[in-house]
Design a protein around this motif. Structure first.
Motif, PDB file in Angstrom:
ATOM      1  N   TYR A  86      30.344 -54.259 -80.307  1.00 29.19           N
ATOM      2  CA  TYR A  86      29.661 -55.492 -80.682  1.00 29.19           C
ATOM      3  C   TYR A  86      29.442 -56.395 -79.478  1.00 29.19           C
ATOM      4  O   TYR A  86      30.219 -56.393 -78.529  1.00 29.19           O
ATOM      5  N   ARG A  87      28.391 -57.190 -79.574  1.00 29.56           N
ATOM      6  CA  ARG A  87      28.233 -58.306 -78.665  1.00 29.56           C
ATOM      7  C   ARG A  87      29.180 -59.402 -79.130  1.00 29.56           C
ATOM      8  O   ARG A  87      29.223 -59.744 -80.317  1.00 29.56           O
ATOM      9  N   MET A  88      29.927 -59.975 -78.226  1.00 26.79           N
ATOM     10  CA  MET A  88      30.844 -61.063 -78.536  1.00 26.79           C
ATOM     11  C   MET A  88      30.303 -62.365 -77.954  1.00 26.79           C
ATOM     12  O   MET A  88      29.768 -62.374 -76.843  1.00 26.79           O
TER      13      MET A  88
ATOM     14  N   VAL B  30      27.229 -70.877 -76.178  1.00 24.93           N
ATOM     15  CA  VAL B  30      27.972 -71.161 -74.955  1.00 24.93           C
ATOM     16  C   VAL B  30      27.954 -69.951 -74.027  1.00 24.93           C
ATOM     17  O   VAL B  30      27.572 -70.053 -72.870  1.00 24.93           O
ATOM     18  N   ALA B  31      28.398 -68.811 -74.535  1.00 27.12           N
ATOM     19  CA  ALA B  31      28.500 -67.618 -73.694  1.00 27.12           C
ATOM     20  C   ALA B  31      28.492 -66.376 -74.574  1.00 27.12           C
ATOM     21  O   ALA B  31      28.866 -66.431 -75.744  1.00 27.12           O
ATOM     22  N   SER B  32      28.074 -65.271 -73.968  1.00 30.49           N
ATOM     23  CA  SER B  32      28.044 -64.003 -74.687  1.00 30.49           C
ATOM     24  C   SER B  32      28.297 -62.866 -73.712  1.00 30.49           C
ATOM     25  O   SER B  32      27.934 -62.959 -72.531  1.00 30.49           O
ATOM     26  N   GLY B  33      28.910 -61.813 -74.228  1.00 28.70           N
ATOM     27  CA  GLY B  33      29.143 -60.652 -73.405  1.00 28.70           C
ATOM     28  C   GLY B  33      29.071 -59.381 -74.235  1.00 28.70           C
ATOM     29  O   GLY B  33      29.396 -59.397 -75.424  1.00 28.70           O
TER      30      GLY B  33
ATOM     31  N   ALA C 160      28.175 -57.062 -69.544  1.00 30.99           N
ATOM     32  CA  ALA C 160      27.047 -57.940 -69.246  1.00 30.99           C
ATOM     33  C   ALA C 160      27.279 -59.292 -69.896  1.00 30.99           C
ATOM     34  O   ALA C 160      27.568 -59.360 -71.091  1.00 30.99           O
ATOM     35  N   THR C 161      27.125 -60.354 -69.128  1.00 31.68           N
ATOM     36  CA  THR C 161      27.422 -61.695 -69.635  1.00 31.68           C
ATOM     37  C   THR C 161      26.213 -62.623 -69.528  1.00 31.68           C
ATOM     38  O   THR C 161      25.358 -62.455 -68.657  1.00 31.68           O
ATOM     39  N   TYR C 162      26.182 -63.595 -70.418  1.00 30.36           N
ATOM     40  CA  TYR C 162      25.118 -64.588 -70.472  1.00 30.36           C
ATOM     41  C   TYR C 162      25.760 -65.940 -70.782  1.00 30.36           C
ATOM     42  O   TYR C 162      26.707 -66.009 -71.554  1.00 30.36           O
ATOM     43  N   TYR C 163      25.206 -66.989 -70.186  1.00 31.90           N
ATOM     44  CA  TYR C 163      25.794 -68.312 -70.346  1.00 31.90           C
ATOM     45  C   TYR C 163      24.715 -69.362 -70.598  1.00 31.90           C
ATOM     46  O   TYR C 163      23.592 -69.252 -70.115  1.00 31.90           O
TER      47      TYR C 163
ATOM     48  N   ILE D 198      20.851 -57.211 -80.107  1.00 31.04           N
ATOM     49  CA  ILE D 198      20.654 -57.333 -78.670  1.00 31.04           C
ATOM     50  C   ILE D 198      20.554 -58.788 -78.253  1.00 31.04           C
ATOM     51  O   ILE D 198      21.063 -59.192 -77.214  1.00 31.04           O
ATOM     52  N   THR D 199      19.895 -59.588 -79.074  1.00 31.72           N
ATOM     53  CA  THR D 199      19.757 -61.000 -78.747  1.00 31.72           C
ATOM     54  C   THR D 199      21.117 -61.658 -78.754  1.00 31.72           C
ATOM     55  O   THR D 199      22.017 -61.256 -79.483  1.00 31.72           O
TER      56      THR D 199
END
Length: 125
Positions: free
Chosen positions: A32-34, A48-51, A59-62, A104-105
């Motif tokens: 899962y995406r967390m 806030v953030a995702s990985g 892969a991380t996003y902020y 994915i989003t």
């Protein structure tokens, strides 16, 4: 029953740090995406953030507001997801929620299927 349980919130002074934890149980969230979201009274819950593990890397996003200060990580052995928060400001005060998604989003809270109960973070002197 799948559960996400946050911990680690509290009161911290401006400029301080906190590490939030999100413990998963009841099913495996390895694929899962967390994500971490936060919410203040009267406002929508915001990203806030995702990985996610993409097969090669974590892969991380902020959100722009936390980029460079917050770090999302995970320990599959536990299994737990963390949010390390540094250089905290009063604007970071909120209830923080952990969430899991199969999509994915990463920014839209509606894509997240599982949610924790939230943990309060208060940044104040």
């Amino acid at each position: 029953q799948a559960q996400l349980i946050e911990s680690g919130g509290g009161l911290v002074q401006p400029g301080g740090s906190l590490r939030l934890s999100c413990a998963a149980s009841g099913r495996t969230f390895a694929s899962y995406r967390m994500g971490w979201f936060r919410q203040v009274p009267g406002k929508e819950r915001e990203f806030v953030a995702s990985g996610n593990w993409n097969g090669l890397t974590w892969a991380t996003y902020y959100a722009d507001s936390v980029k460079g200060r917050f770090t999302i990580s995970r320990d599959n052995a536990k299994p737990t997801v963390y949010l390390q928060m540094n250089s905290l400001t009063p604007e970071d005060t909120a209830v923080y929620y952990c969430a899991a998604s199969r999509f994915i989003t990463y920014r839209d809270r509606r894509d997240y299927e599982y949610w924790g109960q939230g943990t309060q973070v208060t940044v104040s002197s």
